[in-house]
Enzyme design. Sequence first.
Site, mmCIF file in Angstrom:
data_model
loop_
_atom_site.group_PDB
_atom_site.id
_atom_site.type_symbol
_atom_site.label_atom_id
_atom_site.label_comp_id
_atom_site.label_asym_id
_atom_site.label_seq_id
_atom_site.Cartn_x
_atom_site.Cartn_y
_atom_site.Cartn_z
ATOM 1 N N ASP A 10 9.070 5.292 5.218
ATOM 2 C CA ASP A 10 9.093 4.725 3.981
ATOM 3 C C ASP A 10 8.409 6.180 3.025
ATOM 4 O OD1 ASP A 10 9.188 3.336 1.589
ATOM 5 O OD2 ASP A 10 7.018 2.526 1.793
ATOM 6 N N GLY A 11 8.863 6.317 1.899
ATOM 7 C CA GLY A 11 8.397 7.393 1.101
ATOM 8 C C GLY A 11 7.607 6.713 -0.075
ATOM 9 N N GLU A 48 11.642 9.987 0.754
ATOM 10 C CA GLU A 48 12.342 8.876 1.791
ATOM 11 C C GLU A 48 13.227 9.596 2.647
ATOM 12 O OE1 GLU A 48 11.790 5.340 1.669
ATOM 13 O OE2 GLU A 48 11.285 4.860 -0.255
ATOM 14 N N ASP A 70 13.164 0.836 3.605
ATOM 15 C CA ASP A 70 13.218 0.173 2.396
ATOM 16 C C ASP A 70 14.258 1.167 1.243
ATOM 17 O OD1 ASP A 70 11.424 2.018 1.237
ATOM 18 O OD2 ASP A 70 9.808 0.322 1.010
ATOM 19 N N HIS A 125 7.803 -3.836 0.010
ATOM 20 C CA HIS A 125 6.708 -4.553 -0.231
ATOM 21 C C HIS A 125 6.781 -6.039 -0.281
ATOM 22 C CE1 HIS A 125 5.228 -0.693 -1.745
ATOM 23 N NE2 HIS A 125 6.401 -0.584 -2.533
ATOM 24 N N ASP A 135 4.401 2.524 4.106
ATOM 25 C CA ASP A 135 4.023 2.597 2.818
ATOM 26 C C ASP A 135 2.626 3.235 2.810
ATOM 27 O OD1 ASP A 135 4.501 2.469 0.012
ATOM 28 O OD2 ASP A 135 3.110 0.921 0.272
#
Length: 150
Positions: A10-11, A48, A70, A125, A135
């Site tokens: 994740d970024g 990302e 994501d 999320h 995250d």
Amino acid sequence: MQKYVELFTDGACSGNPGAGGWGAILRYGNHEKEFCGGEKNTTNNRMELTAVIKGLSALKEPCRVHIVTDSKYVSDGISKGWAKSWQQNGWKKADKKPALNTELWQELLDLLEVHTVDIEWVKGHAGHKENERCDALAVSYYKKLQENEK
């Protein structure tokens, strides 16, 4: 036979552009490695991409890698072949506009030549345990960058 590895990434960015972070979890069998990093002035898409690049770069031999992200930008760029098309067209998109983050896409395409990769998009999320952890790693890193700026 290649080892099977899972890579969760994740970024995150505070502002876009702004301070950014990335997080990654590599899993091989019962072994996990978490790592993160970031930049003072970047974009979410760059973070990302960087998370996937750092995860794949950490592998010491060619592997079968299941990437979970994501980011539609990353997942579609790989699974729909957009990045390869941009590269073949001199880093121009279908609308003839320049592709963004070309140096990162090139690095990722090079790594995709080494490893056998499939990619899964998950909603961010939304309670995916590893995505939430990535995250948290990314956010904590960019918050450290922001604190150091004060």
